[in-house]
Enzyme design. Structure first.
Site, mmCIF file in Angstrom:
data_model
loop_
_atom_site.group_PDB
_atom_site.id
_atom_site.type_symbol
_atom_site.label_atom_id
_atom_site.label_comp_id
_atom_site.label_asym_id
_atom_site.label_seq_id
_atom_site.Cartn_x
_atom_site.Cartn_y
_atom_site.Cartn_z
ATOM 1 N N SER A 174 51.170 70.616 78.553
ATOM 2 C CA SER A 174 50.556 70.093 79.890
ATOM 3 C C SER A 174 49.925 71.091 80.581
ATOM 4 O O SER A 174 49.443 70.537 81.567
ATOM 5 C CB SER A 174 52.022 69.355 80.600
ATOM 6 N N LYS B 154 53.756 78.196 70.727
ATOM 7 C CA LYS B 154 52.518 77.034 70.042
ATOM 8 C C LYS B 154 51.709 77.652 69.341
ATOM 9 O O LYS B 154 51.349 77.159 67.959
ATOM 10 C CB LYS B 154 51.814 76.332 71.200
ATOM 11 N N VAL C 174 56.780 71.404 71.127
ATOM 12 C CA VAL C 174 57.901 72.257 70.923
ATOM 13 C C VAL C 174 57.804 72.946 72.408
ATOM 14 O O VAL C 174 57.002 72.606 73.483
ATOM 15 C CB VAL C 174 57.303 73.411 69.950
ATOM 16 N N GLU D 196 57.084 74.902 75.843
ATOM 17 C CA GLU D 196 55.856 75.072 76.369
ATOM 18 C C GLU D 196 55.612 76.760 76.828
ATOM 19 O O GLU D 196 55.488 77.217 77.965
ATOM 20 C CB GLU D 196 55.774 74.376 77.737
ATOM 21 N N ASN E 191 47.839 67.747 86.493
ATOM 22 C CA ASN E 191 48.608 68.720 86.938
ATOM 23 C C ASN E 191 47.884 69.866 87.715
ATOM 24 O O ASN E 191 48.508 70.457 88.532
ATOM 25 C CB ASN E 191 49.506 69.408 85.684
ATOM 26 N N HIS F 102 48.195 64.966 75.708
ATOM 27 C CA HIS F 102 49.501 65.233 76.752
ATOM 28 C C HIS F 102 50.169 63.853 77.299
ATOM 29 O O HIS F 102 49.471 63.002 77.942
ATOM 30 C CB HIS F 102 48.790 66.065 77.896
#
Length: 477
Positions: A190, A168, A161, A163, A261, A211
């Site tokens: 992420s 969440k 859903v 971010e 990331n 992820h």
């Protein structure tokens, strides 16, 4: 010897000479082939590709999990969200023959998501990539429904859903009511803290991160994020199912951005700074793509949409003068036909835009910044060395178990060229002392303390060691 016999000798002698010459030529050819083979085997490119082969397999070994831990059975997966990521994840499972319950909050969103998946498969079938009957068979494996209460028969639930932590946590808080005991609960975040997400449930031992990378039905990497209370068999389940759907799993720890990331953020920070010093987007991107990456940071920003970062910066009260000026001018990237580059109608080709250069010049003038000539060598070092430095910190903190796990993340999630083996492997070939020295230099020159070499990098450099040496592995363990 008769006259006649003497006449016959010449042809036979000639044939012998030709045969000898062929043998000699054959031997010479084999010799050259062997020389060429040995030269290639000893090359950095060959070593890098052999390293990548074994690094991928090493990543399947999960540090800290008791030997013999068995995965939980996964006969059906529920995916929350039928958007770009959720749809791509659903396709990955259906491609492997795993039944999926795809859940949305409304009929319209669900219909749109199901339609995109069908079109994607039909396009692949039209190109001959899958059999003509495959789209129908794979769509039959996906049961699209509205309402989170439909997760009841799933052995693995993957949340895909919006971010934000609030959304969440709300979703995971609701899952306790409907998910059966023993089901693994995964977030596709992420960046966000999985430990915080796990606090929303009464079963934190079942919670972890999975992820996936976009497009999820194409990209091979899946970062498996181990939270503080994740049970060993839940972790093994995630790794096992990732492999079943043809992904390359890499187990990582909890931190902002995990491995990939988090390192990418360091490159983004430097790419932005380079614009303030006189480099142009096309120069930076050209250096990065020449190195072997599929895209440079500015072309990648245009592809993702510059407005996403703009909104995020505004939420956090952060400014980025050049990027903000582009967005304020309506330049959001490919979606608007202009961002750091301009794009002709129907084309994804990034074209340098004089308007961007003018906007950068005006911004620097307003800020009182002076431009200078930035060399390609400096650009390459400032794109790559800070990422390696962050990789050293990741190892020190135990976020990654091995330097090779970091390389697996970059090889399969970010398009790092396989002939360079991954950032940590490549760093060893460049030399850690050189990298540490250059980072110290740039830290002083650009007044950026974050570029100072990490303690592990300093230690290895001072001792003439590499990330592949035992000391690096013991730090990460």
């Amino acid at each position: 010897m008769t006259k006649k016999s003497r006449g016959l000798e010449a042809p036979f002698a000639a044939a012998d000479a030709v045969g000898y010459a062929i043998d000699l030529s054959f031997d010479e050819g084999l010799k050259k082939e062997r020389e060429g083979f040995l030269k290639l085997v000893a090359s950095d490119q060959s070593k890098a590709q052999r390293y990548a082969f074994f690094a991928e397999r090493e990543a399947n070994k999960i540090a800290g999990v008791p030997e013999g831990t068995k995965p939980r059975p996964v006969n059906r997966v529920a995916i929350l969200g039928a958007g770009t990521m959720g749809g791509g994840i659903a396709m990955s499972f259906a491609n492997a023959g795993v039944p999926v319950t795809l859940i949305e909050t409304g009929e319209e969103q669900l219909k749109r998501g199901m339609g995109i998946m069908q079109k994607n498969w039909e396009a692949t079938a039209a190109r001959g990539g899958i059999p003509a009957d495959a789209p129908a068979k794979r769509m039959a494996l996906i049961n699209g429904v509205v309402g989170i209460e439909n997760v009841g028969d799933a052995d693995l639930v993957i949340e895909a859903v919006f971010e934000t932590m609030a959304v969440k946590k709300e979703v995971f808080g609701k899952l306790d009511q409907y998910v059966k005991p023993g089901a693994v609960l995964a977030s596709n975040t992420s960046y966000l803290n999985i430990d915080e997400i796990a606090k929303s449930t009464k079963r934190p031992q079942d919670v972890l991160g999975m992820h996936f990378f976009s497009p999820a039905n194409v990209m091979k990497l899946c970062e498996i994020v181990r939270a503080d209370k994740t049970a060993p068999d839940a972790l093994v389940t995630a790794v096992s199912i990732a492999r079943k759907i043809a992904k390359v799993p890499a187990v990582v720890g909890v931190c902002d951005g995990f491995v990939g990331n988090r390192m990418l953020a360091q490159r983004g920070k430097q790419s932005e700074k380079l614009l303030f010093e006189g480099a142009l987007p096309q120069q930076v991107d050209a250096v990065v793509t020449k190195f072997g990456m599929p895209m440079g940071p500015f072309a990648m920003g245009d592809l993702a949409g510059l407005d996403i970062g703009w909104r995020s910066r505004k939420d956090r009260g952060i400014k980025s003068e050049i990027a903000d000026a582009l967005c304020e001018a309506g330049r959001f990237g490919q979606k608007t036909g202009k961002g750091y580059y301009k794009y002709e109608a129907g084309s994804r080709s990034a074209l340098p835009d004089p308007e961007v250069e003018k906007l950068i010049d005006e911004t620097l003038l307003r800020l009182g910044r002076k431009k200078r000539v930035v060399s390609d060598d400096e650009i390459l070092e400032r794109m790559m060395y800070p990422m390696i430095n962050e990789g050293a910190k990741i190892l020190e903190e135990g976020i990654a178990a091995r330097p090779s796990d970091i390389d697996v993340v970059w090889l399969y999630g970010y398009g790092w060229p396989i002939y360079r083996g991954g950032p940590m492997f490549w760093a060893d070939t460049v030399g850690l002392k050189h990298i540490a020295d250059r980072l110290s230099y740039y830290a002083k020159e650009t007044d950026d303390p974050s570029l100072e070499p990490a303690p592990l990098l300093k230690k290895l450099a001072a001792e003439g060691k590499t990330f592949a040496s035992p000391v690096a592995a013991s730090k990460a363990a």
